[in-house]
Each structure stands twice: as structure tokens, then as C-alpha cells.
Design an enzyme around this catalytic site. Sequence first.
Site, short mmCIF file in Angstrom:
data_model
loop_
_atom_site.label_atom_id
_atom_site.label_comp_id
_atom_site.label_asym_id
_atom_site.label_seq_id
_atom_site.Cartn_x
_atom_site.Cartn_y
_atom_site.Cartn_z
N TRP A 1 0.83 -1.21 0.00
CA TRP A 1 0.00 0.00 0.00
C TRP A 1 0.87 1.26 0.00
O TRP A 1 0.55 2.23 0.69
CB TRP A 1 -0.92 0.08 1.24
CG TRP A 1 -1.87 -1.05 1.43
CD1 TRP A 1 -2.91 -1.40 0.62
CD2 TRP A 1 -1.89 -1.96 2.53
NE1 TRP A 1 -3.56 -2.47 1.16
CE2 TRP A 1 -2.96 -2.83 2.33
CE3 TRP A 1 -1.09 -2.11 3.68
CZ2 TRP A 1 -3.27 -3.85 3.23
CZ3 TRP A 1 -1.42 -3.11 4.57
CH2 TRP A 1 -2.50 -3.97 4.34
N GLU B 1 1.80 13.87 9.31
CA GLU B 1 1.17 13.32 8.11
C GLU B 1 -0.36 13.43 8.22
O GLU B 1 -1.03 13.87 7.29
CB GLU B 1 1.58 11.86 7.95
CG GLU B 1 0.86 11.13 6.83
CD GLU B 1 1.18 9.64 6.83
OE1 GLU B 1 2.22 9.24 7.41
OE2 GLU B 1 0.40 8.87 6.24
#
EC number: 1.3.8.1
Lengths: 270, 438
Positions: B211, B297
Site C-alpha cells: 500500500w 502526516e
Amino acid sequence: YIHIINKADMAASKGLKILVGCKRVIDYAVKVRVKPDRSGVVTEGVKHSMNPFDEIAVEEAVRMKEKKLAGEAVAISVGPPQSQETLRTALAMGIDRAIHVEIPLAQLEKLQPIHVSKLLAKVCESEKPDLVILGKQAIDDDCNQTGQMLAALLDWPQATFASKIEPSQDSKQLRVTREVDGGLETIDVSVPAVVTSDLRLNEPRYATLPNIMKAKKKPLAKMSPDQLGVDLQPRQEVISVEDPPVRKAGAKVESVEDLVGKLREKGLVK
Amino acid sequence: MQFIRPVLHSQVCTSARPSARQFLQKLGKSCSFSLNSSSTRLYSTEFFPINDELYGLTDEQKQLRQTIFQFCQKELAPKAQQIDAENDFKDIKKFWRQCGELGLLGVTAPTEYGGLGASYLDHAIVMEEMSRACAAVALSYGAHSNLCVNQIVRHGTDEQKSRYLPKLISGEWIGALAMSEPNAGSDVVSMTMRADKQSDGSYVLNGSKFWITNGPDADVIVVYAKTKPEAGAHGITTFLVERDSPGFSCSRKLDKLGMRGSNTGELVFDGVRVPADRVMGRLDGGVYVLMSGLDIERLLLSAGPLGIMQAACDTAFQYAHIRKAFGQSIGQFQLLQGKMADMYCRLTSGRCYVYSVTRALAQGSRQPMDCAGVILKCAEDATQSALDAIQILGGNGYINEYPAGRLLRDAKLYEIGAGTSEVRRLVIGRAINNIYKS
């Protein structure tokens, strides 16, 4: 009172000094609405931005600086207090300093190209630019008059609808390619001169964040029409502003004969 | 299923607004400003306005939003539908270069490496407007500019910064970050990729990552691997790996529900040798790099769902005022007024939360609770707003000519990536527990 511009006139001794006109207009993408009293269009709360042809003018001035043809580029806007935002955009694109001729709200609606060209002419007397670049027309009134009137007032040569500006063969003049109905016309103009920008002159750059931040520190001087001694009495009176008629459905015809027949029916052709 | 195509004067929902240039070209030389309502394509309010006064943005930030909006609507938005359909952004290298020229790839990086040295809030504004144009490309942008570039800015040595930042910031290189593995998602510290120290001081990496956004295209990857597997979380080290390292490969590009065009891949490390000077941060101290990076993030990526919510409002509100039923525009019916009100409140309150937390972070205050909170809230709200947008568009929301479906598929990712909603709730809950610990 006029703010005294920084006396240390940087690179003004080398290269042309350019004055660029910027107008704050209703953004091109906005759906314009006529006011209920038909005196004009709704501007309150409506998104405004720099006239697209003026963006092209600003871009050309900045490019001429980058090519070292110009030493200093100054932006000027005649308009309400919010015109300062328009000037900040010009500064963020690379213009060195800006001048704002502030027009009181009451006189704003009646301001016409004749007044703007007189104000610009006065500023040219003190700023003494070598080249004035204006957008060929504003997208709100579509007048296409200010550049031409300014050149006449100053008795300077004019090169309108420019699609290219470069030094002439002998480098003493400017060679301007103009977009005219018949095609392209190339003329040499001596400086000082007025040039108006057309669509294909260039593609304006995006203002980068560092330039947006630097723009805040660049000088922005304010002036008033009184100081410049220009009378803003309107020469025209707007009687009414209306929506154009709603487009009616057309009709399709099968042949040229049918077309001529229909035109005859409507009395458009004998 | 029977539904009638609306008689719109133009496909307003599918095409992006034409640029000022196209506008001028269409009007031609004898430019006349026509109020003719049949040319709605040029004059309609295609975008729901953002009131920047609400958020306390500086003049520069307002101008920044304008610039990024214009740039993304011109260069990216017209391609969004095709990118989604093809699951590929063919012009990514050209777009990266354009972003590089505007300084967008290193908003928070120091100017000496080509960055803008600007704040997290400036970065969030860029992310938001890009996500509004195309959420998939914005996700790749976020992974590059925050997950990769910003981590190098925060933890890289001067040599590592000089080696990697200039090309990452100019757009010549694409960056990525690899922590998750096929068997380690939420439980990322249980990762099994090994980094075995060699006699010459270098490390050999073995394992795979899953991913990974930008995985198939990245030139530089920030990789987390276990240098001391027996120490669990405290045996992780951060490495900088280059694409052309022997043994490194992207085994496949994943075929995803949404964010199609943001290439996601499985990365295989088969005896990849990494020199000792490519260790970033302290040996075995990678968990700190990882966790603190995750906070930032989450914060930065929360601007992604904000952009999606804005796009949902752009599409749905305009549609509701053009589409007519029972003699009036459907936006005037109460049930739709209610939906639009809910969409508006989610968007505006989300923005207030995101901007507040980014401001606090810029001042040096990093709160894991709020970093998790912003993305938790915005992601779930974006999914809901995208569902509402589909509903407002009705039958047209269900066909792929209209963007509403894509907004939903893209929004859903944000409830999963960068920590699932469940993990985010745990983070916040535990943080609250900590406050009351005696």
C-alpha cells in the site's frame, strides 16, 4: 499627500522604465446580474480580479525586465481601496512598485476612460516612463479607449493590440507587431510610447508563494485625483442597463432555397 | 433504471471552468461582454465561494489559495476524470516539474535546498486546493511533499538533505515513504522487514512493503525496517533507499476503489544493500521518526478530505440550482436545503479545526490527540458529504460522467490511510486517559 518613492532608483538608469496599468474588474467567471433599478450591474460582494488583458501587460513588463530591456516596472491602478489587492497581484508577478490612484466610492460608478487617461497622463508627467503598457480593453466596459486617449493626451506614439514587442533593428525604437483585422501589422515606434496588450502577447505566470511574500514589502504609494488636479466630472450619463433579450429558438432549413424563402418571409431580403 | 438527463445548457458538472485565456479567445477580437444566459458554461458560478475571512488567513495565504486554485483548476482538474478512468496520471512528471517551479514540492523545506521555508498552514492550503481539483494526485503530492520530503527535512543529515532534497523539490524526482507491510497495517511496529548490518557497516534489507503511495514511480523512498527485531518497536531504523538499488523492485501496481491515478504499489526488497550513511535519525530509534511523522502526516493529509468536501459543495450546490423539478430549482426544496446546510457546516467546521491545529503546530506545539482528531473528523465528514453530493445529483450522481461518485471513492481512503479511524479513536481515547492518570 504623496508618499515619496525610494530615491535610490535602483536599475532605473539602465533599460526602459515601464508603467503598467491594472484595472480591478468583476472576475470573468462570475455570473453578472443587472441591478433591479437598472442603473448598472451588481458589484457588492461579487468576486473581482485583475482584468485579464492587464495580467498580460504585467507579464510583458516583467519579461522585459528579465530580458534586461527594462530596468524598472511600476504598476498603477485607478480605483477603489480594493484595487490595492490587484496591485499586490502585480507585485507578486514581479513588478517593482505600485501606485494606487484612489477613487472615492461616490465617483467610482461614473468613472470613464477619459478620466483614467487624464489621471495616467498626469502620473506620466512625474514618473516619466519610457513605455506605458495597458490592457487593450477592460472586460467590464469593453471600451478599448484608455490607451489611445492616453497617447493622444501625451502626444506619444501608440501601438495597440500588440502581439509582440521587441527592440527595432537599430535598437533605438520598439518594434511592435499588432493584430489587426487583415492580419498582423509590424510597426516601429519611438519611445516614450503607449502600447496596449492583446491576447497572444504572452501567457501570464502564476504568482509563486515566495513572490507573494516579497510583494508585501514592495512600496505601494497612494494618490488622489485632487492631488493630480484631474476633474472627474462625468461626460456621459448612463440611462439604463438591461439584460440582453433572451435568445429565441432558431429554425433549421433543409436547403438554400428554403433559407432564402424564410428570409423573404421575414422581410429581410427583397 | 429510468432517469432523464437534465437539459443543462452545458455539461457544467463534468468540465472544469475554462481559464481566463479561453474566455478571452471565445469572446474574440470584438470582445463583447454578453449577459446571454445561454452561455452558462462561461458565466455560471461553478465554484462555491470560500470565505477566507472566517479562518484568519493572512493576505499572502489568501493570494496563495487563489494562485493554487487557478493553477490546479487549469492544469489538473480537466484531467481528473480521465486519470480516474485510466488509473494512471500519464503527465505526472510534467506536473511535478510545474509544481517544482512554483515551489509546491518543498513548502516546508528550507530555502537553501530550494524549498519555500513556509508554514504547515501554507502547505495545507496547497494540499486542499489540489485535492479539490483531483484528490488522487493530491494524495500523491501529499505523500511526496510531506511523508518523504518533510521527513528528510526533519531528520536528515546535512549530507542527506543536500543529496536528496534539491531534486525532490524541483520535481525531477518523486518521493515515497514505506512503513506498512502486507501483514502490518494498523500494527505497523510489528513489521518484519529486516535490515541486517554487514561487516562494512552497510545494511541489507529483506522484506516487502504494501500500500505504498508513489511506490511504482518513486526515485527515493523513506523505508522503515527492523535492525533489532527482538526489541519490537524499539528495533526500527529509518533508511533512505534509491530506486535503482539492486534487489529493489515494485512488484505490482494496486487496482484500487478510489484514489485511482495515485499509483500505489507493493515494494519488494530482495537483499537491497543500503550504505551506512543512508540511515536517517538514530539507529533503532526509527519509531520516534515514524510516530512523530505520522502526527504531521495526519494533520497535513486532513486537508485532502477538506478539498474533497469543497469539491462536493462545488458540484452539488451548483447542480441543485440548475436542475429543475416541479417548477423550481431543486435547491429550494427543504430537504435539499438541509443537506446543503449539513455539507456546508462539515466543510467550514473542518477547515477551522485543521487550520487551528496547523497554526499550533507551526508554533511548535504538536498534539497527537488533535492530529488524529482532525483527520478522523474530516475523513468521515468527507465520505458523508460525498454521499450527500451523489444524492443531490440523484440519477446523475450515479453515473460516472459526473464527479460525485469519484469524490466518494476518493474520500473513503482517508478513513483508512495514515491510521484507520479506529486507530485514531484509540489514540485520542488513550490521550484522554493519560490526562486523568493518577
